[in-house]
Design an enzyme around this catalytic site. Structure first.
Site, short mmCIF file in Angstrom:
data_model
loop_
_atom_site.label_atom_id
_atom_site.label_comp_id
_atom_site.label_asym_id
_atom_site.label_seq_id
_atom_site.Cartn_x
_atom_site.Cartn_y
_atom_site.Cartn_z
N ASP A 55 2.45 0.17 0.40
CA ASP A 55 1.85 0.59 1.57
C ASP A 55 2.46 1.36 2.57
OD1 ASP A 55 -0.09 -1.22 0.48
OD2 ASP A 55 0.40 -2.95 1.87
N ASN B 205 5.28 0.97 -6.48
CA ASN B 205 4.72 -0.21 -6.30
C ASN B 205 5.22 -1.15 -7.13
OD1 ASN B 205 2.71 -0.92 -4.39
ND2 ASN B 205 1.07 -0.87 -5.92
N ASP C 144 -4.13 5.37 -4.38
CA ASP C 144 -3.34 6.40 -4.39
C ASP C 144 -4.18 7.68 -3.91
OD1 ASP C 144 -4.14 6.39 -6.77
OD2 ASP C 144 -1.82 6.81 -7.43
N HIS D 296 4.34 -4.37 -3.30
CA HIS D 296 3.41 -3.79 -2.49
C HIS D 296 3.37 -3.37 -1.10
CE1 HIS D 296 0.48 -4.43 -5.95
NE2 HIS D 296 1.21 -5.75 -5.99
N ASP E 23 -4.60 13.17 -5.89
CA ASP E 23 -4.08 11.81 -6.59
C ASP E 23 -2.89 11.87 -6.59
OD1 ASP E 23 -3.88 9.81 -8.16
OD2 ASP E 23 -5.61 10.26 -9.72
#
Length: 558
Positions: free
Chosen positions: A435, A426, A461, A431, A418
């Site tokens: 990405d 982000n 994530d 975004h 994680d």
């Protein structure tokens, strides 16, 4: 018979005359060989007889001389010479006589190389030259044996030669009358038949082999004429049926030219007989070039993954005489060297008696459909953003490792990753930047694991790693490498630089593991324990860990 001979020209007639000459020659030279053999034997016996006769004459003459000397005790050498001269005039066979006594030699006639001489001793009693008994050597010369044999040979060969010549001419005339004339007649009739005269027949009147052969051939000609008439009728029927068949064939060809699937037919040996335009387009071969060549020389098939050559369905169909449908994914190597994915099937072609006479192969281009299927399969198992396996495929691979751990007692490990501080990137950069960060972090994670290990994006994530054939201790080291690599990574966006980390939960997969859901939940709990412990660290799940049990209880309560 004379009419039949008119069908032959002079050169052909002269050629036919050679047959009796050859037969006569064989007989003639055979007799000559036998005659020569007899002559050699006869001359050998003649030679022995002449030698014995000459020796007998010499011995007889010597014996008469010895008896004369015995009857005349006071005989002198001169008397002996006188006696020999008198007797040699009577005995005409002696060509020359030599009398030698000591150094004194008396010759009657002159010996030559063409004579054979025989020497015999003769003893004269008395006191001639103070010797009680004197020895006289008497040499009698006669016509040589070789000369006599040569004369006999000449006479014998001349006589036999004349006899053989007469016999050969007579034999030739007999063979000409008995063999050549009937043979010429048959040849003339045969030539007339070959020139189209169907009514002429061979002479059957002779009561010999020629008459029998003539009757036999005439019967064959009559039967052939009947069969020819029947054949003409059958041909007319065949022509009519062939015309109807041609019309049906044209309809079939038009149909085959119109369909979208490629069609190729072969004979029983696998040589191509027909291919439609769709087959020409797929293979890159024109119909004119392909017809007559072996099917496998044109249709070269390979497995899609290994590119190994594989046998065609057509040849297997011809061998087994059964319909063949190949389920394997295959590629056709076209004439220009490119590959095209195809699906094919082959079925036997049989005649009206059920005998295999060939095969028909139908195939089509399935490249687009296969690409679409592969694309759908890829999309169903991969994350579209990072290209890693998605959660669904990850769980399926986890089930496989769980089965191997239970059945084969193998040991594996699961890492639940994680990301820390991902939400900041982000929120600050958008975004699109998030990405891009996920794509770069996927490459960092991929570089730290082994080829046999499995990396997947589980969502947001979160990432999952399956470490195959890996002990818990080794899995802990690999997880630490992953954490260090992520912590050392710096994400650059425009003029800003971001530092991210990761909390990792690690759990062992062994024969005590119960289900994939339990493993995922336990790894998730370990990951949250790492976060609660201060983030950017790893936590190994232990079933006896009190903190883990409390976390599990809290999650179950929620």
């Amino acid at each position: 018979m004379s009419d039949n001979q008119s069908y032959l020209d002079d050169s052909e007639l002269n050629g036919l005359s050679a047959l009796p000459v050859r037969v006569a020659g064989i007989v003639f030279w055979g007799l000559v060989a036998i005659g020569l053999f007899v002559v050699v034997i006869a001359l050998g016996k003649e030679q022995e007889f002449i030698i014995q006769s000459q020796q007998s004459s010499v011995d007889r003459f010597t014996a008469e001389l010895s008896q004369h000397i015995v009857k005349q005790p006071s005989t002198t050498l001169d008397a002996v010479i006188s006696y020999v001269q008198d007797r040699s005039a009577v005995v005409s066979s002696f060509q020359a006589i030599t009398i030698k006594s000591g150094q004194e030699i008396t010759k009657i006639g002159q010996p030559t190389s063409q004579m054979d001489c025989y020497t015999r001793p003769v003893f004269i009693p008395g006191k001639t030259k103070n010797i009680a008994v004197s020895q006289v050597e008497l040499s009698l010369c006669l016509t040589s044996v070789e000369t006599q044999i040569a004369q006999s040979r000449k006479e014998l060969l001349l006589g036999m030669g004349g006899m053989f010549l007469v016999f050969g001419l007579l034999l030739q005339k007999i063979l000409n009358a008995v063999l050549t004339r009937p043979f010429r007649s048959m040849i003339g009739t045969a030539l007339a038949i070959s020139n189209g005269d169907e009514d002429i027949r061979f002479v059957e009147s002779k009561n010999d082999e020629f008459g029998y052969l003539g009757r036999f051939i005439n019967q064959a000609l009559d039967y052939s004429k009947e069969q020819r008439n029947a054949l003409h009728q059958a041909l007319e029927q065949i022509c009519e049926a062939e015309f109807q068949l041609y019309e049906e064939k044209e309809k079939a060809v038009v149909t085959l030219h119109s369909i979208g699937d490629a069609v190729i037919t072969t004979d029983g040996s696998g040589n191509i007989e027909y291919m439609n335009p769709a087959a020409e387009e797929l293979t890159g071969w024109s119909s004119g070039e392909a017809i007559g060549i072996p099917f496998d020389n044109m249709m070269r098939l390979v497995e899609e993954e290994s590119k190994k050559a594989m046998p065609s369905s057509t040849m297997r169909c011809l061998q087994s005489e059964e319909r063949m449908v190949c389920e394997k994914q295959k590629l056709l190597l076209r004439r220009d060297g490119s590959y095209v994915a195809i699906a094919d099937s082959a079925a036997p072609i049989r005649d009206q008696n059920g005998t295999l006479v060939g095969a028909v192969t139908v195939f089509r281009d399935v490249g687009h459909a296969r690409q679409l299927a592969q694309k759908l399969s890829y999309q169903a198992s991969h994350d579209p953003l990072t290209g890693l396996y998605n959660r669904r495929e990850f769980e399926a691979r986890l089930e496989e490792l769980l089965d191997s751990a239970g059945d084969q007692k193998k040991q594996h490990a699961l890492c639940y990753v994680d990301l820390d501080q991902f939400k900041i990137v982000n929120d600050v950069c958008g975004h699109g930047a998030g990405d891009e960060l996920l794509r770069q972090l996927a490459e960092v994670l991929q570089s730290q694991i082994r080829d046999a290990d499995i990396l997947a994006r589980l969502g947001g994530d979160e990432f999952g790693v399956l470490l195959t054939h890996c002990s818990l201790e080794q899995a802990t080291r690999i997880a630490e490498n992953l954490r260090s690599a992520l912590h050392a990574f710096r994400f650059q966006h425009e003029e800003r630089s971001f530092e991210v980390g990761a909390s990792i939960g690690v759990i062992e997969i062994n024969n005590a593991s119960h289900s994939s859901e339990e493993l995922m939940a336990s790894a998730d709990i370990a990951c949250y324990a790492a976060k609660d412990g201060g983030r950017n660290r790893i936590h190994v799940y232990q079933p006896s860990d009190t903190e883990m049990e409390e976390r599990r209880g809290e999650m179950n309560w929620v």
